[in-house]
Design an enzyme around this catalytic site. Structure first.
Site, PDB file in Angstrom:
ATOM      1  N   ASN A  40      40.760  24.421 -36.401  1.00 43.63           N
ATOM      2  CA  ASN A  40      41.402  25.466 -37.186  1.00 43.63           C
ATOM      3  C   ASN A  40      42.728  25.859 -36.532  1.00 43.63           C
ATOM      4  OD1 ASN A  40      40.765  27.117 -34.982  1.00 43.63           O
ATOM      5  ND2 ASN A  40      39.042  28.119 -36.009  1.00 43.63           N
TER       6      ASN A  40
ATOM      7  N   ASP B 209      30.388  23.625 -44.519  1.00 40.99           N
ATOM      8  CA  ASP B 209      30.958  24.460 -43.468  1.00 40.99           C
ATOM      9  C   ASP B 209      32.356  24.951 -43.849  1.00 40.99           C
ATOM     10  OD1 ASP B 209      30.947  25.385 -40.507  1.00 40.99           O
ATOM     11  OD2 ASP B 209      32.800  24.218 -40.670  1.00 40.99           O
TER      12      ASP B 209
END
Length: 350
Positions: A36, A225
């Site tokens: 991320n 996810d």
């Protein structure tokens, strides 16, 4: 052993002819597209690595004797805790071991460790248990028998049989209660379920699929996810990471050409964690004879992190409808149960 970016370099180990226990190991380096914006590797990326290792070892074992060839398909992933974050530049060490076989299923235990290649420091990040079933290459609906393993101790087989019966019962219970769907709500208020709920629509292509033409379990988990992460980020508007995944049940196969809808909604918040239910529905658009069906479901738990990587309080969820309040209480029950287990306490009796 080779250090790989993609793919898996594997070695097979036998602990002895009596145990006939296969082990496999792989190393992969984490790159920016695995993480991320804060540099933490996505939980879905790790889940996909875990599933790939499990699929390889179970498929190899199921084809270890002469007979009809098959591919092992993922049926269930037990609860998986993310013990420590993994970051860009670290090396993931993935090891898999077959720990039990029934007549038609294989239990695989997978460990993931991260290594800082500058300091040599290693830490355990994940431990997971997966269940696979062997499907014939000639007929995808035919489940084949699994070659048995020989255990060094009788207790190993007995403990494995107990785990098998427990997961089998829970899979059936979960399948029957997964009939609802996530519906959009116009102009939702902040901190409500409707405000953060999210959906992703994906057309299943050849690169998503096995030799059978159905989706890899790891691909499905990665998409699940991703949706759960969007729900968590919308709710708390901070950096979020996967803390754990409750058991993921794969109720039915997803074939190539299907359109899948992955929907996520928040069900419960504690002071510093968020539980998100993720549902996967498959729509066989090229097959008019089959209706839309529930393919998989799971609960993901996320935590909110500051820029320094410290956990932050999360905004408390505001359930509005009776169904949302019921799901909130059920989520609270799961949270308290896992908290008690972590503290080594027995579950209180009703």
């Amino acid at each position: 052993m080779l250090l790989l970016r993609r793919g898996v370099s594997l070695k097979v180990f036998r602990k002895g002819a009596d145990e006939a226990c296969l082990r496999e190991r792989a190393k992969l380096i984490m790159r920016p597209d695995d993480a991320n914006v804060a540099g933490n590797v996505h939980g879905g990326t790790i889940l996909k690595m875990i599933e790939e290792a499990g699929a390889i070892i179970s498929t190899r074992h199921c084809n270890s004797q002469n007979g009809e060839r098959c591919v092992a398909a993922l049926a269930r992933v037990e609860r998986t805790d993310f013990l420590s974050p993994m970051c860009i530049g670290e090396v993931a060490h993935v090891s898999a071991e077959i720990t039990y076989t029934s007549k038609h299923s294989v239990e695989v235990q997978v460990n993931v460790m991260s290594e800082n290649i500058l300091t040599g420091t290693k830490k355990l990040t994940n431990k997971a248990t997966l269940w696979y079933v062997p499907l014939s290459l000639k007929n995808v609906d035919k489940v084949l028998e699994v070659p048995p393993v020989v255990y060094s101790r009788q207790e190993q087989e007995e403990e494995g049989r107990k785990r098998y019966e427990a997961q089998k019962l829970e899979r059936m219970e979960t399948k029957w209660r997964n009939g609802d769907i996530v519906q959009p709500v116009p102009n939702p208020e902040p901190n409500t379920v409707s405000y953060s709920q999210s959906s992703l629509i994906h057309l299943v292509g050849p690169s998503d699929c096995t030799l059978h033409g159905f989706v890899h379990g790891g691909v499905t988990m990665k998409l699940m996810d991703e949706v759960a992460g969007i729900v968590a980020a919308r709710h708390c508007k901070t950096n979020i990471v996967t803390a754990s995944v409750d058991a993921i049940n794969f109720h039915d196969k997803i074939r190539k050409g299907c359109v899948i809808t992955i929907s996520g909604r928040m069900t419960f918040t504690s002071n510093k964690s968020m539980e998100i239910e993720v549902l996967v529905d498959a729509d066989p658009v090229v097959d008019n004879s089959q209706k839309r069906y529930r393919a998989a479901s799971a609960f993901f738990t996320y935590v909110s992190l500051s820029q320094e990587g410290k956990s932050l309080p999360v905004p408390q969820l505001v359930p509005e409808t009776e169904d949302e309040k019921k799901r909130f209480e059920e989520g609270k029950g799961r949270y308290l149960q896992m908290k008690a287990k972590r503290q080594g306490q027995a579950e209180p009796q009703p």
